[in-house]
Design an enzyme around this catalytic site. Sequence first.
Site, PDB file in Angstrom:
ATOM      1  N   ARG A  78       6.659  -9.717   6.348  1.00 56.54           N
ATOM      2  CA  ARG A  78       6.751  -9.905   4.899  1.00 56.54           C
ATOM      3  C   ARG A  78       8.231  -9.853   4.527  1.00 56.54           C
ATOM      4  O   ARG A  78       9.035 -10.574   5.058  1.00 56.54           O
ATOM      5  CB  ARG A  78       5.921  -8.837   4.193  1.00 56.54           C
ATOM      6  CG  ARG A  78       4.408  -9.004   4.444  1.00 56.54           C
ATOM      7  CD  ARG A  78       3.643  -7.779   4.034  1.00 56.54           C
ATOM      8  NE  ARG A  78       4.152  -6.625   4.779  1.00 56.54           N
ATOM      9  CZ  ARG A  78       3.890  -5.359   4.488  1.00 56.54           C
ATOM     10  NH1 ARG A  78       3.135  -5.078   3.467  1.00 56.54           N
ATOM     11  NH2 ARG A  78       4.389  -4.389   5.231  1.00 56.54           N
ATOM     12  N   LYS A 102      -1.474   8.142   9.302  1.00 53.52           N
ATOM     13  CA  LYS A 102      -2.003   7.782   7.973  1.00 53.52           C
ATOM     14  C   LYS A 102      -3.292   8.509   7.640  1.00 53.52           C
ATOM     15  O   LYS A 102      -4.090   8.819   8.532  1.00 53.52           O
ATOM     16  CB  LYS A 102      -2.273   6.275   7.933  1.00 53.52           C
ATOM     17  CG  LYS A 102      -1.018   5.464   7.820  1.00 53.52           C
ATOM     18  CD  LYS A 102      -1.311   4.003   7.568  1.00 53.52           C
ATOM     19  CE  LYS A 102      -0.027   3.236   7.334  1.00 53.52           C
ATOM     20  NZ  LYS A 102      -0.243   1.806   7.264  1.00 53.52           N
ATOM     21  N   HIS A 105      -3.553 -10.139   4.807  1.00 55.08           N
ATOM     22  CA  HIS A 105      -3.950 -10.031   6.220  1.00 55.08           C
ATOM     23  C   HIS A 105      -4.709 -11.306   6.630  1.00 55.08           C
ATOM     24  O   HIS A 105      -4.480 -11.863   7.698  1.00 55.08           O
ATOM     25  CB  HIS A 105      -4.898  -8.845   6.439  1.00 55.08           C
ATOM     26  CG  HIS A 105      -4.298  -7.501   6.187  1.00 55.08           C
ATOM     27  ND1 HIS A 105      -4.799  -6.620   5.257  1.00 55.08           N
ATOM     28  CD2 HIS A 105      -3.244  -6.864   6.747  1.00 55.08           C
ATOM     29  CE1 HIS A 105      -4.093  -5.508   5.262  1.00 55.08           C
ATOM     30  NE2 HIS A 105      -3.124  -5.628   6.149  1.00 55.08           N
ATOM     31  N   SER A 127      -1.811  -2.756   1.565  1.00 60.65           N
ATOM     32  CA  SER A 127      -3.055  -2.056   1.215  1.00 60.65           C
ATOM     33  C   SER A 127      -2.767  -0.923   0.234  1.00 60.65           C
ATOM     34  O   SER A 127      -3.595  -0.621  -0.626  1.00 60.65           O
ATOM     35  CB  SER A 127      -3.724  -1.526   2.484  1.00 60.65           C
ATOM     36  OG  SER A 127      -4.055  -2.607   3.325  1.00 60.65           O
TER      37      SER A 127
HETATM   38  N1  COA Z   1      -0.529  -8.758   4.117  1.00 60.61           N
HETATM   39  C1  COA Z   1      -0.780  -7.630   3.441  1.00 60.61           C
HETATM   40  N2  COA Z   1      -0.438  -6.395   3.874  1.00 60.61           N
HETATM   41  C2  COA Z   1       0.182  -6.334   5.057  1.00 60.61           C
HETATM   42  C3  COA Z   1       0.495  -7.454   5.822  1.00 60.61           C
HETATM   43  C4  COA Z   1       0.110  -8.719   5.299  1.00 60.61           C
HETATM   44  N3  COA Z   1       0.374  -9.850   5.939  1.00 60.61           N
HETATM   45  N4  COA Z   1       1.128  -7.062   6.925  1.00 60.61           N
HETATM   46  C5  COA Z   1       1.200  -5.733   6.877  1.00 60.61           C
HETATM   47  N5  COA Z   1       0.642  -5.293   5.741  1.00 60.61           N
HETATM   48  C6  COA Z   1       0.562  -3.919   5.264  1.00 60.61           C
HETATM   49  C7  COA Z   1      -0.628  -3.156   5.734  1.00 60.61           C
HETATM   50  O1  COA Z   1      -1.720  -3.323   4.836  1.00 60.61           O
HETATM   51  C8  COA Z   1      -0.126  -1.743   5.722  1.00 60.61           C
HETATM   52  O2  COA Z   1      -0.192  -1.277   4.389  1.00 60.61           O
HETATM   53  P1  COA Z   1      -0.277   0.272   4.028  1.00 60.61           P
HETATM   54  O3  COA Z   1       0.757   0.995   4.844  1.00 60.61           O
HETATM   55  O4  COA Z   1       0.019   0.234   2.600  1.00 60.61           O
HETATM   56  O5  COA Z   1      -1.680   0.703   4.343  1.00 60.61           O
HETATM   57  C9  COA Z   1       1.343  -1.874   6.088  1.00 60.61           C
HETATM   58  O6  COA Z   1       1.667  -3.213   5.790  1.00 60.61           O
HETATM   59  C10 COA Z   1       1.658  -1.588   7.512  1.00 60.61           C
HETATM   60  O7  COA Z   1       0.816  -2.389   8.324  1.00 60.61           O
HETATM   61  P2  COA Z   1       0.821  -2.219   9.916  1.00 60.61           P
HETATM   62  O8  COA Z   1       2.197  -2.274  10.408  1.00 60.61           O
HETATM   63  O9  COA Z   1      -0.173  -3.176  10.461  1.00 60.61           O
HETATM   64  O10 COA Z   1       0.433  -0.733  10.120  1.00 60.61           O
HETATM   65  P3  COA Z   1      -0.949  -0.104  10.162  1.00 60.61           P
HETATM   66  O11 COA Z   1      -0.764   1.328   9.889  1.00 60.61           O
HETATM   67  O12 COA Z   1      -1.895  -0.823   9.292  1.00 60.61           O
HETATM   68  O13 COA Z   1      -1.402  -0.303  11.667  1.00 60.61           O
HETATM   69  C11 COA Z   1      -1.324  -0.019  14.047  1.00 60.61           C
HETATM   70  C12 COA Z   1      -0.574   0.109  12.739  1.00 60.61           C
HETATM   71  C13 COA Z   1      -2.552   0.870  14.053  1.00 60.61           C
HETATM   72  C14 COA Z   1      -1.762  -1.460  14.218  1.00 60.61           C
HETATM   73  C15 COA Z   1      -0.359   0.316  15.157  1.00 60.61           C
HETATM   74  O14 COA Z   1       0.102   1.616  14.935  1.00 60.61           O
HETATM   75  C16 COA Z   1      -1.001   0.208  16.526  1.00 60.61           C
HETATM   76  O15 COA Z   1      -1.113  -0.861  17.086  1.00 60.61           O
HETATM   77  N6  COA Z   1      -1.424   1.335  17.097  1.00 60.61           N
HETATM   78  C17 COA Z   1      -2.044   1.413  18.416  1.00 60.61           C
HETATM   79  C18 COA Z   1      -1.290   2.412  19.282  1.00 60.61           C
HETATM   80  C19 COA Z   1      -0.081   1.730  19.859  1.00 60.61           C
HETATM   81  O16 COA Z   1      -0.167   0.949  20.763  1.00 60.61           O
HETATM   82  N7  COA Z   1       1.068   2.028  19.269  1.00 60.61           N
HETATM   83  C20 COA Z   1       2.311   1.348  19.597  1.00 60.61           C
HETATM   84  C21 COA Z   1       3.122   2.095  20.553  1.00 60.61           C
HETATM   85  S1  COA Z   1       4.664   1.279  20.679  1.00 60.61           S
END
Ligand code: COA
Length: 164
Positions: free
Chosen positions: A90, A41, A17, A129
């Site tokens: 990724r 989650k 990240h 994560s």
């Molecule tokens: N390095 C390491 N890990 C990474 C990464 C990177 N560069 N990029 C993504 N990841 C990992 C994250 O750690 C996460 O791991 P996990 O599932 O094992 O915990 C996974 O990839 C998914 O990450 P992400 O896509 O960022 O999902 P998230 O669950 O962490 O967050 C939100 C998602 C909360 C940001 C997203 O749902 C959001 O913006 N919500 C707000 C409501 C909204 O507007 N929704 C959209 C409607 S269209």
Amino acid sequence: MKIGIYSGSFDPITKGHEDIIRRAAKMTDKLVVAVLNNVNKKYLFSLEERSSMVIESLKDMDNVEVKSFQGLLTEFMEENGIEFIIRGLRAVSDYEYELTMAFANSDISCGKAETIFMPASKQYMYLSSTVVREIANYNGRLSDYLNEHVEMKIRDKIKFQGSR
Ligand code: COA
């Protein structure tokens, strides 16, 4: 002023990240890092714990601001004058999901929210994560993936959970 947003659960924040954040911050006047709850989650760390690890990791960065909010990303962007979303890509498996989100965010903001994709650096291509939590569960080596203070927090958390 060009303001971008990078959102995630950060359960916990990893060097993967941080790699995206540090590279994205060079391209923006200000980068908001939003620590959010994904309704689908269950988390190891509370929102407050996740936020404080993110703040500690990025404390040397002048143009980065860490925030939390509930609701739609695009609404928060509109209210705060944020024009674009930064997303890390990724492996190929991210592509479909990220494209869906990018289109949805563009649609619900009537085209205002633009998404910029950055490829993850090679060493973090398969990092998540979940992987980190799994390694921590078995007391494996985490120094390639986590900052020292985050590693201490996850080890403490797992010890605490094991003692309950
Ligand atoms: N390095 C390491 N890990 C990474 C990464 C990177 N560069 N990029 C993504 N990841 C990992 C994250 O750690 C996460 O791991 P996990 O599932 O094992 O915990 C996974 O990839 C998914 O990450 P992400 O896509 O960022 O999902 P998230 O669950 O962490 O967050 C939100 C998602 C909360 C940001 C997203 O749902 C959001 O913006 N919500 C707000 C409501 C909204 O507007 N929704 C959209 C409607 S269209």
